[in-house]
Design a protein around this motif. Structure first.
Motif, PDB file in Angstrom:
ATOM      1  N   GLY A 271      52.709  90.385   5.260  1.00  0.00           N
ATOM      2  CA  GLY A 271      52.675  88.729   5.418  1.00  0.00           C
ATOM      3  C   GLY A 271      51.241  88.761   4.538  1.00  0.00           C
ATOM      4  O   GLY A 271      49.896  88.973   5.380  1.00  0.00           O
ATOM      5  N   PHE A 272      51.163  88.200   3.339  1.00  0.00           N
ATOM      6  CA  PHE A 272      50.150  88.152   2.719  1.00  0.00           C
ATOM      7  C   PHE A 272      49.709  86.599   2.399  1.00  0.00           C
ATOM      8  O   PHE A 272      49.337  86.394   1.416  1.00  0.00           O
ATOM      9  N   GLY A 273      49.874  85.714   3.431  1.00  0.00           N
ATOM     10  CA  GLY A 273      49.339  84.388   3.246  1.00  0.00           C
ATOM     11  C   GLY A 273      47.750  84.521   3.445  1.00  0.00           C
ATOM     12  O   GLY A 273      47.190  85.205   3.260  1.00  0.00           O
ATOM     13  N   GLY A 274      47.452  83.094   3.737  1.00  0.00           N
ATOM     14  CA  GLY A 274      45.870  82.736   4.026  1.00  0.00           C
ATOM     15  C   GLY A 274      45.314  83.971   5.182  1.00  0.00           C
ATOM     16  O   GLY A 274      44.399  84.569   4.847  1.00  0.00           O
ATOM     17  N   ILE A 356      50.718  92.000  11.583  1.00  0.00           N
ATOM     18  CA  ILE A 356      51.912  91.370  11.157  1.00  0.00           C
ATOM     19  C   ILE A 356      51.688  89.824  11.243  1.00  0.00           C
ATOM     20  O   ILE A 356      51.428  89.474  12.132  1.00  0.00           O
ATOM     21  N   CYS A 357      51.737  89.125  10.167  1.00  0.00           N
ATOM     22  CA  CYS A 357      51.353  87.609  10.165  1.00  0.00           C
ATOM     23  C   CYS A 357      52.303  87.009   9.153  1.00  0.00           C
ATOM     24  O   CYS A 357      51.727  86.534   7.873  1.00  0.00           O
ATOM     25  N   LEU A 358      53.767  87.146   9.320  1.00  0.00           N
ATOM     26  CA  LEU A 358      54.605  86.539   8.551  1.00  0.00           C
ATOM     27  C   LEU A 358      54.845  85.214   8.668  1.00  0.00           C
ATOM     28  O   LEU A 358      54.972  84.565   7.457  1.00  0.00           O
ATOM     29  N   GLY A 359      54.815  84.795   9.842  1.00  0.00           N
ATOM     30  CA  GLY A 359      55.075  83.123   9.845  1.00  0.00           C
ATOM     31  C   GLY A 359      55.067  82.892  11.286  1.00  0.00           C
ATOM     32  O   GLY A 359      54.065  83.032  12.216  1.00  0.00           O
ATOM     33  N   GLY A 360      56.197  82.565  11.959  1.00  0.00           N
ATOM     34  CA  GLY A 360      56.108  82.161  13.623  1.00  0.00           C
ATOM     35  C   GLY A 360      56.338  83.305  14.321  1.00  0.00           C
ATOM     36  O   GLY A 360      56.301  84.437  13.964  1.00  0.00           O
TER      37      GLY A 360
END
Length: 593
Positions: A271-274, A356-360
């Motif tokens: 997960g490559f958001g902020g 892991i930092c994808l979303g919810g």
């Protein structure tokens, strides 16, 4: 306001008790005074006492005499209760204007609520209130249950901020969901406080959260930071950066399950958001370990084209600093299952950490479970750690009864990170952190050279902190971040939860300068090399290149070479940095007192 709440809480109990006692005594006294009277007569006389009637009796029994004073008192208290119930909120809001030395939190979220609890525990005598900027949700009931005053309205509304007593506040923290609300709120708070402060008022410590990096950089040029004559001390923090630093602090990448230094460090960010980018960036700047090998960084997301391009643009020397691999992949796919680091045993000596930092929360946790199963099947579970982003401790983390500092019974461990309660607490938002310490250390450096006859501005870094270029301010911050890595090499107790728990302030309070210097002595050579690797990475990542002649304007530097190729006097600069670690700890000791 505390008196108002006490009265409102206690009168509900006192009024019925007094009324019951007065009625009972009235009935007893009336019966004793007129044994022949009927029950209704006695009841009438008892009730009449509540409107200050005694039936015209000249001589009354003691119980009736007591009741005739107690009954109107109960009636008066009931009137007060009714008044507080109807007008208490307005009265409390009015009195807020006259508070002083209190705390104002803007944005009622899980983080603000945790920060409020920390304040109440650490500074129980200090006033506290929260401004709900329309994001409270179901947390409003929790705030009310904990007797935390809540005002509703805009975080940058002038009248609301004045009602909150901003001109006399000690701390103000802006934690609204939108960056724009926090920035506008900070500007308005600065204007209100400056207009009311005449050089004799108290200092306001203002902290605000800004997520967007570019916006944060522009805001740092605001007059709030440049004006050194006002009484507003400003701290800016970012949720992704704070979470990333906490992750590497609580879960050091280089420490194996056995507590040893890993031969190789592999970080996987899914997960490559902020947040994912902040974790990768933190590891790139601070991840330079005693093994003196490049960090291995793997990034996975469903679409990485734009994100990878932007990340490489911001960090031009990425491939000089780490072995990087960007993999475009859906987590719920066969391609994900066949990824090498999941499907094959980890190389000998490698420590694997997966963030892991994808979303919810549910998606993050389900991905962690899947990765855990694959690692166990590949026989890599003993050398890996799985971390999944959780919003707060009310969701998956609460369901599993595990916390950020707990170890799950499952191997590899599944641990939540980045919960609002961990990010927004007193230690991270209010207590002196890397910003204050980096500033103090630079001031000490500046004063030292000025006292030796050097002229301010003789070179780029020899200027006061406010005039220091942004990249050199960052250099001080990153040097402070790497202090933890160096200490973990020389003293395993630093990572021990029972001793310091990777907390620099706790460590400084327990270890003297002399003891620390003795532990550092055998590792000076390795630590000097680590420092050069860190310094070089910082330069590469911020766009510097090697050149035989230094040119700061064009970001060229002759020392961007392997450590063994450095001149002896330049190697000594790295050794001096290692020796100066005791100064950093001394600053922390001073702040502990």
């Amino acid at each position: 306001m505390k008196l108002l709440r006490f009265l409102n809480d206690s009168i509900w109990i006192v009024v019925p008790l007094l009324s019951a006692m007065a009625l009972g005594l009235g009935l007893h006294g009336s019966a004793a005074d007129d044994p022949q009277g009927s029950t209704w007569d006695h009841l009438y006389r008892a009730i009449a006492l509540f409107v200050i009637e005694d039936g015209g009796q000249a001589n009354m029994t003691w119980s009736l005499n007591v009741a005739r004073f107690m009954a109107p008192l109960a009636l008066a208290l009931a009137a007060i209760l009714a008044f507080l119930n109807i007008f208490g909120a307005r009265l409390e809001r009015f009195l807020l204007r006259f508070q002083s030395d209190h705390v104002v939190l803007c944005g009622l979220g899980a983080g603000a609520l945790q920060l409020a609890r920390d304040f109440k525990q650490r500074q129980p005598g200090r006033g506290l209130l929260i401004i709900d900027n329309g994001q409270a949700g179901d947390l409003l009931a929790e705030a009310e249950a904990e007797r935390i005053p809540v005002l509703h309205g805009s975080a940058h509304g002038t009248e609301l901020l004045k009602t909150a007593g901003v001109p006399r506040a000690r701390h103000m923290v802006l934690l609204c969901d939108e960056d724009d609300d926090n920035i506008q709120g900070a500007a308005e708070v600065y204007r209100i406080h400056k207009a009311s402060w005449q050089g004799t008022g108290s200092t306001l410590e203002l902290a605000l959260r800004i997520h967007d990096d570019a916006l944060r950089a522009r805001f740092m040029e605001h007059k709030i930071f440049l004006d050194q004559e006002d009484a507003v001390e400003v701290k800016v923090f970012s949720t992704p950066e704070t979470i990333a630093r906490l992750l590497l602090q609580q879960h050091p990448l280089e420490i194996t399950p056995a507590g040893k230094q890993a031969e190789r460090v592999h970080l996987v960010v899914i997960g490559f958001g902020g947040l994912g980018q902040a974790i990768a960036r933190e590891a790139l700047f601070a991840g330079h370990y005693a093994n003196l090998r490049k960090l291995k960084l793997t990034v996975i997301d469903r679409d990485l084209r734009d994100a990878e391009e932007r990340f490489r643009y911001r960090h031009p020397g990425l491939d000089k600093v780490a072995e990087t691999e960007f993999i475009t992949c859906e987590v719920n796919s066969a391609s994900f299952d066949r990824l090498k680091f999941l499907a094959q045993p980890s190389p000998a000596g490698e420590k694997l950490t997966i963030a892991i930092c994808l979303g919810g929360d549910v998606l993050n946790f389900s991905t962690a479970l899947k990765a855990s199963s694959l690692l166990r099947a590949a026989g890599s579970s003993d050398h890996a750690k799985l971390l999944f982003k959780a919003r707060d401790n009310r969701g998956v983390a609460q369901l599993l009864k595990i916390h950020a500092d707990a170890v799950s019974a499952q191997l590899p461990p599944l641990l939540p990170f980045g919960m609002a309660e961990d990010e927004c607490n007193y230690q991270n938002v209010i207590a002196p952190g890397r910003e204050e310490i980096a500033r103090t250390m630079h001031t000490k450096y500046f004063d030292n050279f000025i006292s030796r006859g050097k002229k301010a501005g003789a070179w780029a870094s020899l200027v006061p902190w406010p005039e220091l270029p942004a990249h050199l301010q960052d250099s001080n911050r990153w040097q402070y971040e790497h202090l933890s890595v160096k200490i973990r090499l020389v003293d395993p107790r630093f990572a021990d939860p029972g001793f310091a728990g990777n907390d620099l302030a706790q460590y400084a309070a327990k270890v003297s300068s002399m003891e620390f210097q003795e532990m550092v002595a055998p590792h000076k050579s390795t630590m000097s090399r680590m420092e050069h690797e860190r310094w070089s990475a910082e330069k590469w990542l911020t766009g510097w290149e090697y050149a035989a002649k230094r040119d700061d304007n064009n970001k060229l530097h002759p020392d961007l070479v392997p450590y063994d190729e450095l001149a002896k006097d330049i190697q000594q600069l790295d050794a001096n940095t290692v020796e100066n670690m005791t100064d950093w700890l001394d600053i922390l000791r001073g702040q502990n007192h």
